[in-house]
Write an enzyme that holds these catalytic residues in place. Structure first.
Site, PDB file in Angstrom:
ATOM      1  NE  ARG A  65      -3.805  -2.384   1.775  1.00 37.60           N
ATOM      2  CZ  ARG A  65      -4.219  -3.364   2.563  1.00 37.60           C
ATOM      3  NH1 ARG A  65      -3.803  -3.414   3.813  1.00 37.60           N
ATOM      4  NH2 ARG A  65      -5.047  -4.275   2.121  1.00 37.60           N
ATOM      5  CE1 TYR A  70      -3.485   0.600  -7.802  1.00 41.56           C
ATOM      6  CE2 TYR A  70      -3.420  -0.764  -9.767  1.00 41.56           C
ATOM      7  CZ  TYR A  70      -3.010   0.362  -9.073  1.00 41.56           C
ATOM      8  OH  TYR A  70      -2.135   1.210  -9.654  1.00 41.56           O
ATOM      9  CD  GLU A  71      -0.706  -3.102  -4.195  1.00 44.59           C
ATOM     10  OE1 GLU A  71      -0.236  -2.998  -3.049  1.00 44.59           O
ATOM     11  OE2 GLU A  71      -0.043  -3.025  -5.235  1.00 44.59           O
ATOM     12  N   GLY A  72      -6.559  -3.404  -2.103  1.00 44.55           N
ATOM     13  CA  GLY A  72      -7.520  -3.086  -1.053  1.00 44.55           C
ATOM     14  C   GLY A  72      -8.275  -1.820  -1.383  1.00 44.55           C
ATOM     15  CD  GLN A  99      -6.358   0.283   1.878  1.00 44.60           C
ATOM     16  OE1 GLN A  99      -5.513   0.195   2.764  1.00 44.60           O
ATOM     17  NE2 GLN A  99      -6.402  -0.549   0.864  1.00 44.60           N
TER      18      GLN A  99
END
Lengths: 381, 256
Positions: A243, A362-364, A369
């Site tokens: 992140r 993306y990536e959460g 988050q």
């Protein structure tokens, strides 16, 4: 507390900015239009040492800190967010889990060529029924003698097809849920490993996004990353660090759009004065600049935590959710300042606004988050 | 083969120059960089080193700020740096800088001395050639290509309307013209290693000067070029406007 970058960081920033402006800038619009993967630029990034910034020299890296990494992803993304995420996904999502969880043999075999940029990496976690909810992982791995047999597929894989090395997750024991998941290192070209659909995306169009398909993919047992059942933990730790890369990418997109809007507002004349002389535009610019600085401080703080090897999860989630939302607000305002021209592909802010959206996903996603941040702050009480 | 590169730190070419009320250049907020022509010299030095071995030493005269430019050259791959930094050099002109550089270089091993053809700030294009004179060495200016051997080198230099090929015995001084090479970016490893490389800061006394060389020229005041006058637009029928254009070219501009 010290808010100054070190001489090294200043030199890195200048080097990457010069490189990005001279080499990545001129073709960014065309690569976006043609969905062309930036292979040549990626190779040049490798030669400049941008492929393994945070890894020790003995593993082919540069041995620099996370702030260096963030500065580099920001500067690449300021000009070309697709190139930024190519480097970020490679480093954060493929090389880093091998560095954090790999055996010495795995590091020598896989991390060294990744960190030197000789090989490109990717990470496969997401599936059609397992996005934010990794428990839904349907790809299976079965131990057979000295091998694992993997079946299933992964979707939305950044650097897919072009990458040589992939870290993927698969379910070994569904009854254990997340604790049944394992992570593996696989190589392009292994029999049973192929590529499916290439996604046609709204933004970061020159970044490659592919489906990975596993049909009786047999890999040596030594390619298990970490332990059986550790896959979910590996994935979550990888994303905690990853992140920082996406937050830096979002920051770079915002910075690039802001600078474009600022320069344009000084030149564009309406009603007999420049846009920059109008209070309504000044207020927009002031908000953009303030939000970018706030985002940068959060990103740099997350970098500090990662470099100091302190728990990074809360800080990287805060940096990512905030920077990605700033990137969306700033790029939207940048297009607004350009007016009709901003909506055309004649100016880069149109591309930047499209590129910004993915950083909230993306990536959460932003929602994930907030779950991560909330879980961390409630645990602290 | 030992290579010395003379490097000057100049204003970044994108910096907007403004003047203080006393006619001096306002130093606040200006970014500095290696003189672009000196970057060609650094690159050529590194290529010679890669081919022949030896060391590349960067030599500069200036203030403490110049260290960051020398560090950039070290990050590109140069081995050592020497900065002559002395309050007595504040008003140094081209002659003084050349004398000081010559003294500093003569204390180093050298086969080839490289510099940029010109600095983009004051554009005097004198210093490197003066260094050659002071050291009694041959020099070739504005080179586009350099082929070095053990004890001689062949340089292709730019002249009006063509090129000239000159062979000189080594040691010799060469100044780089745009087109000589494409300077590399310092890579990450280079940047990380640059700070552990030797950067020697020397005073005039360290070099053996008993007193500072006195400048032969001075720069009392700077002024910015006046704003350009708007052009003249000739309108009307083609035949009339051409007649008017010819009249203006011959009588006003006096260029025909």
């Amino acid at each position: 507390m010290n808010f100054d970058l070190t001489d090294d960081h200043i030199m890195m920033k200048k080097m990457v900015r010069d490189f990005a402006e001279a080499e990545a800038g001129p073709g960014a619009e065309e690569r976006d239009e043609n969905e062309e993967f930036p292979m040549e630029l990626w190779k040049k990034c490798g030669q400049l040492g941008l492929a393994g910034i945070t890894f020790p020299e003995k593993y082919g890296g540069v041995g620099a800190d996370y702030l260096s990494y963030s500065i580099i992803i920001e500067e690449l993304s300021r000009v070309d967010a697709s190139l930024g995420v190519t480097v970020s996904a490679h480093s954060s999502l493929c090389a880093n889990p091998i560095y954090l969880f790999g055996t010495e043999e795995q590091k020598q075999k896989y991390l060294v060529p990744l960190a030197t940029g000789e090989k490109l990496g990717a990470f496969g976690l997401t599936e059609s029924n397992a996005g934010s909810d990794a428990k839904g992982t349907q790809t299976t791995a079965v131990r057979e003698g000295d091998e694992y047999v993997i079946n299933g597929s992964k979707i939305f894989i950044t650097n897919g097809y072009y990458a040589d090395t992939y870290v993927i997750t698969a379910q070994m024991d569904k009854s254990k849920g997340n604790k049944g998941i394992a992570a593996f290192i696989i190589e392009k070209g292994m029999p049973g490993f192929s590529f499916g659909k290439k996604e046609k995306k709204m933004g970061i169009r020159s970044s490659a996004t592919y489906e990975l398909v596993f049909e009786n993919l047999r890999i040596p047992a030594e390619n298990l990353l970490g332990e059986e059942g550790q896959g979910f933990k590996i994935a979550m730790t990888t994303l905690d660090y990853g992140r920082i890369g996406i937050a830096s990418q979002a920051l770079g997109i915002a910075q690039g759009a802001y600078e474009n809007a600022l320069n344009y507002s000084k030149e564009r004349v309406q009603f007999g004065k420049t846009l920059a002389e109008m209070e309504v535009i000044q207020f927009k610019l002031a908000d953009m600049a303030t939000e970018i600085e706030a985002a940068r401080l959060l990103v740099y703080q997350a970098c500090h935590m990662a470099t100091m090897k302190r728990p990074v999860s809360k800080y990287s989630a805060m940096a990512k959710v905030y920077a990605s939302e700033v990137a969306n607000r700033v790029t939207t305002q940048a297009v607004q300042i350009f007016g009709g021209y901003g909506y055309t592909r004649d100016y880069p802010v149109e591309r930047m606004m499209r590129d910004a959206k993915i950083t909230e996903i993306y990536e959460g996603t932003s929602e994930i988050q907030r779950i991560v941040i909330a879980a961390n702050i409630l645990k602290e009480q | 083969m030992n290579i010395v590169v003379c490097l000057k730190q100049t204003f970044d070419t994108e910096t907007k120059i403004s003047l203080n009320s006393d006619g001096k250049i306002n130093e606040v907020g200006v970014t500095r960089a290696i003189n672009p022509y000196d970057e060609f010299a650094v690159e050529e030095g590194l290529r010679l080193k890669e081919k022949f071995g030896g060391e590349v030493v960067i030599v500069s005269v200036g203030t403490e700020k110049v260290q960051e430019s020398i560090r950039t050259a070290l990050a590109m791959g140069a081995d050592k740096g020497v900065l002559v930094q002395d309050p007595a050099l504040e008003k140094a002109d081209e002659w003084v800088v050349a004398e000081v550089l010559a003294k500093a270089i003569s204390q180093l091993p050298y086969d080839i001395i490289l510099a940029g053809r010109i600095a983009v700030d004051d554009q005097s294009a004198q210093v490197a050639v003066r260094v050659a004179e002071a050291m009694n060495l041959p020099s070739v200016s504005s080179i586009l290509e350099l082929q070095a051997e053990e004890s001689k080198a062949t340089a292709t230099r730019e002249i009006d309307g063509g090129t000239e090929i000159i062979e000189v015995p080594l040691p010799a001084v060469f100044t780089a013209q745009k087109g000589l090479n494409e300077p590399r970016y310092p890579n990450m490893m280079g940047i990380m290693k640059a700070k552990s490389k030797e950067l020697k800061v020397m005073s005039l006394a360290d070099l053996g000067f008993t007193e500072a060389p006195a400048p032969k020229t001075s720069e009392p005041v700077f002024s910015l070029p006046g704003s350009r006058k708007a052009g003249i637009k000739i309108q009307g029928e083609p035949a009339d406007s051409v007649r008017e254009l010819v009249r203006l070219l011959t009588e006003e501009a006096k260029v025909v």
